[in-house]
Design an enzyme around this catalytic site. Structure first.
Site, short mmCIF file in Angstrom:
data_model
loop_
_atom_site.label_atom_id
_atom_site.label_comp_id
_atom_site.label_asym_id
_atom_site.label_seq_id
_atom_site.Cartn_x
_atom_site.Cartn_y
_atom_site.Cartn_z
N SER A 31 0.82 -1.21 0.00
CA SER A 31 0.00 0.00 0.00
C SER A 31 0.85 1.26 0.00
CB SER A 31 -0.94 0.01 1.22
OG SER A 31 -0.19 -0.04 2.42
N ASN A 118 -2.40 -2.27 13.54
CA ASN A 118 -3.85 -2.07 13.52
C ASN A 118 -4.26 -0.77 14.18
OD1 ASN A 118 -3.86 -4.55 12.32
ND2 ASN A 118 -4.98 -5.61 13.95
N THR A 163 -38.41 26.96 -10.92
CA THR A 163 -38.73 25.60 -10.51
C THR A 163 -39.02 24.83 -11.79
OG1 THR A 163 -41.12 26.02 -10.29
CG2 THR A 163 -39.76 26.38 -8.33
N SER A 285 -12.03 25.20 -28.41
CA SER A 285 -12.20 24.03 -29.27
C SER A 285 -11.03 23.94 -30.23
CB SER A 285 -13.51 24.15 -30.05
OG SER A 285 -13.56 23.22 -31.12
N LYS A 291 -15.66 28.97 -29.87
CA LYS A 291 -16.17 28.29 -28.68
C LYS A 291 -15.50 28.79 -27.38
CE LYS A 291 -18.66 25.36 -28.41
NZ LYS A 291 -18.41 23.90 -28.57
N ASN A 293 -15.84 27.00 -23.80
CA ASN A 293 -16.44 25.83 -23.16
C ASN A 293 -16.23 25.85 -21.64
OD1 ASN A 293 -17.10 24.82 -25.72
ND2 ASN A 293 -15.13 23.78 -25.91
N GLU A 298 -17.95 21.51 -16.05
CA GLU A 298 -18.35 20.18 -16.50
C GLU A 298 -17.59 19.09 -15.76
OE1 GLU A 298 -19.53 21.56 -21.06
OE2 GLU A 298 -17.73 20.36 -20.71
N TYR A 325 -10.04 -6.34 12.80
CA TYR A 325 -9.34 -5.87 11.61
C TYR A 325 -9.27 -6.97 10.56
CZ TYR A 325 -5.92 -3.95 8.44
OH TYR A 325 -5.31 -3.49 7.31
N GLN A 330 -7.47 -2.14 4.05
CA GLN A 330 -6.43 -1.41 3.32
C GLN A 330 -7.02 -0.66 2.14
OE1 GLN A 330 -2.50 -3.31 2.51
NE2 GLN A 330 -3.02 -3.06 0.35
N LYS A 333 -8.33 3.41 1.84
CA LYS A 333 -7.52 4.63 1.73
C LYS A 333 -7.58 5.29 0.36
CE LYS A 333 -4.69 2.74 5.33
NZ LYS A 333 -5.69 1.65 5.44
#
Length: 467
Positions: A31, A118, A163, A285, A291, A293, A298, A325, A330, A333
């Site tokens: 890890s 642990n 609305t 673009s 353009k 954008n 987004e 445990y 692991q 994370k």
């Protein structure tokens, strides 16, 4: 490397084994490629643990001094990027311990006294979530203050409230920005609540049932800023509720930002033209030179799916784990680390976009030219004259339909014309039918009248200031 019997002498747990770990198993179980993000918290916890071992007589003064100096050296290496990470040491905890042994020798081997990976991992993860929760609370406070500034600057600008993506009632820009501030305020409160709940130290839980050695858990807890210690080691080493809480808060924040991003993506189109986002937050673009954008918005919208996925991923990991445990944990994370960084970036960028963009007053006035937004005011004014609301609702509905057929504006109707629909309309009533009046007249707590917006701003500022 293997010992003389072919075992795992390089592993902290290697004494039990008679042959080295398969290389693919090492790569599958490591890890260190991602949990190195915990190095600050691991060093902080180790410093406190060493000081406690000295206090209870499990470390000599010279040993503790050398350990602290070694940890300082490691901290410097981590900070300047020269720390020698080793994949075969599995994780950040073993990497630091092995490096400490290289620097100070035998005292490093005593640092793990009365401590398991642990409870060490549980502590580091709690400290990390505390740090990131406080960071998010701070960033959201700054974001809310940006919105307060925009609200005050544009308090008199009128725009349509929606609305169902249909124009509903007129509101002010000040009221609009503070609506988003309310959402962010709840997000901030969620992160602060996580911080408040994470006030117990798990260190001293050992692998699951503590230790026979005479440690002082409360000493460690106090030195790390906790108010006490966890009440059950079996639970403490496997508890990841706080990770789920953080991810839930991150999901809710992402949902709020995503909805807002969608709104401004629409509002920045030529068809709406309500908001002008600075070029530095837009992209172009490769083919169409005209353009602009809204890629940042987004992506904020798109990354919401990523954060939701991390929440679901963690829930799936936790759903079937027996006490206590299990190595499955692991996997928590990467979900946590990526979600935390994603929402941090999203908040940072959206705060700048919200504070530096401009609402187009002229375009908003054009959008308000169809005054059907005043229909609710008309119905309520009839109620004020004694007409039952359902009857008033039907009367105004007929008026709106008439104006649509005749291509007239509500405000263009004369008093005589209005009275053909209901004699309850007062004299010179048509003159009061303006969006500005509609906003000002909604002068109640939570309403859009300028004085109500300012009153709510002051309440929020007091909360942000801790008063």
């Amino acid at each position: 490397m293997p010992d003389q019997d072919g075992g795992n002498s390089e592993k902290l747990w290697g004494g039990r084994f008679s042959e080295p770990t398969d290389r693919e198993v090492e790569m599958f179980t490591q890890s260190i490629s991602f949990d190195r993000a915990l190095w600050r918290q691991d060093i902080k916890g180790s410093r406190a643990h060493a000081a406690m071992l000295l206090k209870v007589g499990l470390l000599a003064h010279e040993e503790e001094r050398r350990i602290q100096e070694g940890l300082s050296r490691i901290e410097e290496e981590m900070t300047n990027g020269t720390f020698p990470y080793r994949d075969e040491y599995e994780d950040i905890h073993m990497n630091i311990e092995k490096r400490l042994f290289e620097l100070v020798g035998t005292p490093a081997q005593k640092l793990h006294t009365a401590r398991s990976r642990n409870d060490q991992v549980s502590l580091d993860l709690r400290l990390y979530v505390i740090d990131r929760s406080r960071e998010m609370a701070g960033l959201l406070a700054e974001f809310i203050r940006v919105l307060i500034g925009q609200s005050r600057r544009m308090r008199d600008l009128i725009l349509p409230g929606y609305t169902h993506l249909q124009q509903a009632q007129p509101i002010s820009a000040g009221y609009y920005f503070m609506a988003h501030a309310e959402r962010l305020l709840r997000d901030r409160q969620r992160f602060l609540e996580i911080d408040r709940r994470l006030n117990l130290s798990p260190l001293g839980s050992g692998a699951l049932a503590g230790t026979t050695l005479p440690i002082d858990r409360n000493h460690v807890a106090r030195s790390l800023g906790f108010s006490g210690v966890t009440g059950n080691g079996l639970d403490a080493v496997s508890d990841r509720d706080f990770v789920a809480d953080f991810l839930h808060a991150a999901v809710m924040l992402s949902l709020h930002l995503s909805g807002w991003a969608e709104e401004w993506i629409l509002w920045s189109t030529r068809e709406f033209g309500f908001v002008r986002i600075p070029d530095r937050y837009m992209t172009g673009s490769s083919m169409m030179p005209q353009k602009r954008n809204p890629d940042v918005l987004e992506l904020i919208r798109g990354k919401t799916g990523r954060v939701i996925g991390h929440y679901m991923g963690l829930a799936t990991i936790l759903k079937g784990l027996p006490l206590s445990y299990n190595r499955d944990l692991q996997e928590d994370k990467e979900h946590l680390f990526d979600a935390a960084e994603t929402v941090r970036q999203s908040v940072t960028l959206f705060s700048r976009i919200a504070g530096e963009s401009v609402l187009d007053g002229e375009r908003l006035r054009e959008a308000l030219s169809g005054d059907e937004l005043l229909a609710t005011d008309m119905a309520e004014d009839l109620v004020r004259e004694g007409v039952p609301f359902r009857e008033a609702h039907a009367i105004v509905g007929r008026i709106v339909a008439y104006c649509e057929r005749e291509r007239r504006k509500l405000a263009s109707l004369t008093d005589e014309e209005l009275r053909t629909f209901s004699p309850a309309f007062p004299e010179q009533y048509a003159r009061v039918l303006t969006p500005e009046n509609a906003v000002r007249r909604r002068n109640l707590p939570g309403g859009p009248a300028p004085e109500q917006v300012e009153a709510r701003i002051r309440e929020i500022e007091r909360e942000l200031d801790g008063r």
